[in-house]
Write a protein that holds these residues in place. Structure first.
Motif, PDB file in Angstrom:
ATOM      1  N   ARG A 374       0.960  -1.314  -0.030  1.00 14.43           N
ATOM      2  CA  ARG A 374       0.103   0.027  -0.078  1.00 14.43           C
ATOM      3  C   ARG A 374       0.989   1.307   0.212  1.00 14.43           C
ATOM      4  N   ILE A 375       0.367   2.184  -0.731  1.00 16.43           N
ATOM      5  CA  ILE A 375       1.026   3.705  -0.850  1.00 16.43           C
ATOM      6  C   ILE A 375       0.064   4.512  -1.575  1.00 16.43           C
ATOM      7  N   GLY A 376      -0.467   5.375  -0.603  1.00 16.37           N
ATOM      8  CA  GLY A 376      -1.451   6.427  -0.884  1.00 16.37           C
ATOM      9  C   GLY A 376      -2.709   5.678  -1.134  1.00 16.37           C
ATOM     10  N   PRO A 377      -3.133   5.918  -2.297  1.00 19.04           N
ATOM     11  CA  PRO A 377      -4.436   5.295  -2.929  1.00 19.04           C
ATOM     12  C   PRO A 377      -4.229   4.083  -3.703  1.00 19.04           C
ATOM     13  N   LEU A 378      -2.938   3.500  -3.627  1.00 15.99           N
ATOM     14  CA  LEU A 378      -2.459   2.296  -4.346  1.00 15.99           C
ATOM     15  C   LEU A 378      -2.482   1.060  -3.548  1.00 15.99           C
ATOM     16  N   VAL A 379      -2.888   0.177  -3.779  1.00 15.49           N
ATOM     17  CA  VAL A 379      -2.934  -1.277  -3.373  1.00 15.49           C
ATOM     18  C   VAL A 379      -2.566  -2.270  -4.234  1.00 15.49           C
ATOM     19  N   ARG A 380      -1.670  -3.208  -3.873  1.00 14.00           N
ATOM     20  CA  ARG A 380      -1.536  -4.252  -4.721  1.00 14.00           C
ATOM     21  C   ARG A 380      -1.402  -5.520  -3.970  1.00 14.00           C
ATOM     22  N   GLU A 381      -2.388  -6.544  -4.240  1.00 13.08           N
ATOM     23  CA  GLU A 381      -2.352  -7.626  -3.833  1.00 13.08           C
ATOM     24  C   GLU A 381      -1.553  -8.686  -4.204  1.00 13.08           C
ATOM     25  N   ASN A 382      -0.944  -9.634  -3.514  1.00  9.45           N
ATOM     26  CA  ASN A 382      -0.039 -10.702  -3.941  1.00  9.45           C
ATOM     27  C   ASN A 382       1.002 -10.209  -4.931  1.00  9.45           C
ATOM     28  N   PHE A 383       1.610  -9.039  -4.586  1.00 12.59           N
ATOM     29  CA  PHE A 383       2.514  -8.178  -5.503  1.00 12.59           C
ATOM     30  C   PHE A 383       4.022  -9.051  -5.196  1.00 12.59           C
ATOM     31  N   PRO A 384       4.834  -8.941  -6.205  1.00 14.13           N
ATOM     32  CA  PRO A 384       6.064  -9.659  -6.202  1.00 14.13           C
ATOM     33  C   PRO A 384       6.951  -8.427  -5.908  1.00 14.13           C
ATOM     34  N   ILE A 385       7.700  -8.789  -4.997  1.00 11.21           N
ATOM     35  CA  ILE A 385       8.950  -7.985  -4.436  1.00 11.21           C
ATOM     36  C   ILE A 385      10.210  -8.691  -4.503  1.00 11.21           C
ATOM     37  N   LEU A 386      11.210  -8.182  -4.982  1.00 14.80           N
ATOM     38  CA  LEU A 386      12.601  -8.668  -5.091  1.00 14.80           C
ATOM     39  C   LEU A 386      13.436  -8.375  -3.750  1.00 14.80           C
ATOM     40  N   ILE A 387      14.074  -9.372  -3.068  1.00 15.11           N
ATOM     41  CA  ILE A 387      15.010  -9.357  -1.907  1.00 15.11           C
ATOM     42  C   ILE A 387      16.371  -9.558  -2.373  1.00 15.11           C
ATOM     43  N   GLY A 388      17.193  -8.518  -1.969  1.00 10.83           N
ATOM     44  CA  GLY A 388      18.492  -8.462  -2.380  1.00 10.83           C
ATOM     45  C   GLY A 388      19.219  -7.057  -2.297  1.00 10.83           C
ATOM     46  N   GLY A 389      20.529  -7.267  -2.626  1.00 15.75           N
ATOM     47  CA  GLY A 389      21.013  -5.898  -2.631  1.00 15.75           C
ATOM     48  C   GLY A 389      21.258  -5.500  -0.960  1.00 15.75           C
ATOM     49  N   HIS A 390      21.723  -3.991  -1.175  1.00 17.40           N
ATOM     50  CA  HIS A 390      22.252  -3.593   0.158  1.00 17.40           C
ATOM     51  C   HIS A 390      21.569  -2.121   0.326  1.00 17.40           C
ATOM     52  N   ILE A 391      21.024  -1.539  -0.613  1.00 21.02           N
ATOM     53  CA  ILE A 391      20.560  -0.099  -0.526  1.00 21.02           C
ATOM     54  C   ILE A 391      19.139   0.167   0.514  1.00 21.02           C
ATOM     55  N   GLY A 392      18.505  -0.688   0.614  1.00 18.73           N
ATOM     56  CA  GLY A 392      17.316  -0.410   1.727  1.00 18.73           C
ATOM     57  C   GLY A 392      15.925  -0.946   0.779  1.00 18.73           C
ATOM     58  N   CYS A 393      15.041   0.119   0.667  1.00 19.56           N
ATOM     59  CA  CYS A 393      14.109  -0.354  -0.120  1.00 19.56           C
ATOM     60  C   CYS A 393      13.581   0.885  -1.103  1.00 19.56           C
ATOM     61  N   CYS A 394      13.288   0.300  -2.375  1.00 16.05           N
ATOM     62  CA  CYS A 394      13.013   1.293  -3.237  1.00 16.05           C
ATOM     63  C   CYS A 394      11.396   0.769  -3.957  1.00 16.05           C
ATOM     64  N   VAL A 395      11.041   1.951  -4.337  1.00 12.75           N
ATOM     65  CA  VAL A 395       9.546   1.845  -5.197  1.00 12.75           C
ATOM     66  C   VAL A 395       9.927   1.924  -6.559  1.00 12.75           C
ATOM     67  N   GLY A 396       9.736   0.800  -7.279  1.00 12.29           N
ATOM     68  CA  GLY A 396       9.967   0.606  -8.621  1.00 12.29           C
ATOM     69  C   GLY A 396       8.658   0.835  -9.887  1.00 12.29           C
ATOM     70  N   GLN A 397       9.113   0.926 -11.091  1.00  9.82           N
ATOM     71  CA  GLN A 397       8.045   1.147 -12.048  1.00  9.82           C
ATOM     72  C   GLN A 397       7.016   0.169 -12.039  1.00  9.82           C
TER      73      GLN A 397
END
Length: 418
Positions: A374-397
């Motif tokens: 969830r971010i603002g009015p946007l809700v994505r169910e069963n949404f794929p999220i990549l885990i890796g790297g070292h930078i933190g958390c990014c909101v992608g396209q």
């Protein structure tokens, strides 16, 4: 019979000579005055013409040529403070800090009560304060060490920004990686790049050379990293960048050869001082100089969420499976990514699926997890999220796809639109 004498025969030869000399002096005097007036008018026209030529070159991003015109205009009319001020701006644009400061000081000393002197004093305050070190993150995971002034400065505070248009725009296309691909001009040469709000300006040196860009004046530019965590040495080069209707001079950072991501990135350094609105359906980005709008427009708590500029990252709060985390907006990343430590804090469990991820500094394997985002009015169910790297958390396209949103830096908001 006597003939009448001519009137001048009553004058002696000496008197005639004196009369001729007097008239000759008067003629010379009037000729001299006329010539002076002509020269003055010519100089005035020349100064105005040079100023106009300088203005045209400045608007076109050719600050070297513009500086020469403004210098000629000031030489033709040394009371023209505007020519002198724009000459200072040219040096400012070219990152010739010492030259810019010298001219700003000259304006303050010679034209102390002029508007140009007021702006020059403001510019000197900016140039003479210690630069704040900032680390900028790339949407593809690139972080570049750089020194910069406060990125949230308004046009009134930044003389370079004050010389740029209040509004600009450009178009993009989505490539097969879902990156926002744009056509830019680097010192007049066409180059492909991705618009990446998680990056500064990262280029591959061999691609620039192939496009005809002269990179011989590059200097050491520090290091950068991608999601893989490998350190990459860079070189720095001041360059005129044209994207859509906006042209400005910024420092670009280059890797020697095309490795890793292989795609040039243009981002935060280019949009510095502007808020940006991305229309994902219309494939257009609109830029507008930062303004708080007097706080008059209504804030909708559903469609307007807090967004802070930290360093060179636009930071929002994202909700994953009911837990909150800070995340930076990354138009250069096709996927939404969290590093392992953040994933653990959010309770994300890898599904066992993996994805090969290519970025600056090399490749890495990402694990895939699924969750409700969830971010603002946007809700994505069963949404794929990549885990890796070292930078933190990014909101992608992938998360923002299909929406029109604006990063309103004046109000410190991420604003969504239908």
């Amino acid at each position: 019979m006597l003939k009448p004498k001519p009137a001048n025969q009553n004058c002696s030869h000496r008197q005639l000579s004196r009369f001729a000399a007097i008239n000759s002096k008067k003629t010379v005097t009037w000729l001299t005055l006329a010539l002076c007036l002509t020269l003055t008018a010519t100089e005035s026209v020349s100064a105005a013409s040079k100023f106009d030529q300088g203005t045209a070159a400045y608007k076109g991003g050719d600050y070297v040529k513009a500086a020469a015109f403004f210098q000629d205009a000031y030489r033709a009319d040394n009371k023209d403070v505007n020519s002198l001020y724009y000459l200072a701006l040219c040096h400012h644009q070219l990152r010739n800090w010492s030259g810019a400061k010298q001219i700003y000081r000259s304006i303050c000393g010679s034209f102390p009560s002029s508007p140009a002197a007021t702006r020059s004093r403001e510019a000197l305050k900016l140039l003479e304060q210690p630069a704040a070190a900032a680390t900028a993150a790339s949407p593809n995971g690139a972080t570049t060490s750089n020194t910069t002034a406060n990125d949230s400065q308004s046009a009134e505070q930044d003389p370079e920004l004050a010389s740029l248009p209040d509004e600009a725009h450009f178009y993009f296309t989505k490539n097969h990686h879902n990156h926002m691909e744009v056509d830019i001009y680097v010192n007049g040469h066409p180059v492909k790049a991705a618009f990446d709000t998680g990056a500064n300006a990262f280029f591959y040196k061999d691609q620039l050379k192939a496009a005809g860009v002269d990179v011989n004046n590059a200097v050491a530019g520090g290091t950068t990293k991608g999601w893989a965590g490998n350190t990459v040495q860079t070189q720095r080069l001041p360059a005129s960048i044209r994207l859509g209707t906006l042209t400005r001079t910024i420092n670009i950072f280059m890797e020697e050869t095309t490795t890793g991501l292989g795609q040039n990135l243009i981002g935060q350094d280019f949009v510095k001082g502007y808020q940006y609105e991305i229309d994902d359906k219309g494939n257009r980005v609109d830029l507008k100089k930062i303004s708080n709008n007097g706080g008059k427009d209504r804030i909708d708590p559903l469609y307007d969420i807090p967004c802070e500029l930290e360093g060179k990252r636009d930071i929002v709060t994202i909700d994953i499976n009911g837990r909150k985390s800070k995340a930076f907006l990354d138009t250069g990343s096709s996927k939404t990514i969290v590093d392992p430590a953040t994933a653990k804090s959010l309770g994300l469990e890898p599904s066992g699926e993996t994805m090969h991820w290519r970025g600056i500094g090399g490749d890495t394997e990402m694990q895939i997890a699924y969750g409700t985002v969830r971010i603002g009015p946007l809700v994505r169910e069963n949404f794929p999220i990549l885990i890796g790297g070292h930078i933190g958390c990014c909101v992608g396209q992938d998360l923002m796809e299909g929406w029109r949103c604006k990063v309103d830096r004046g109000r410190k908001l991420l604003r969504f639109f239908h």
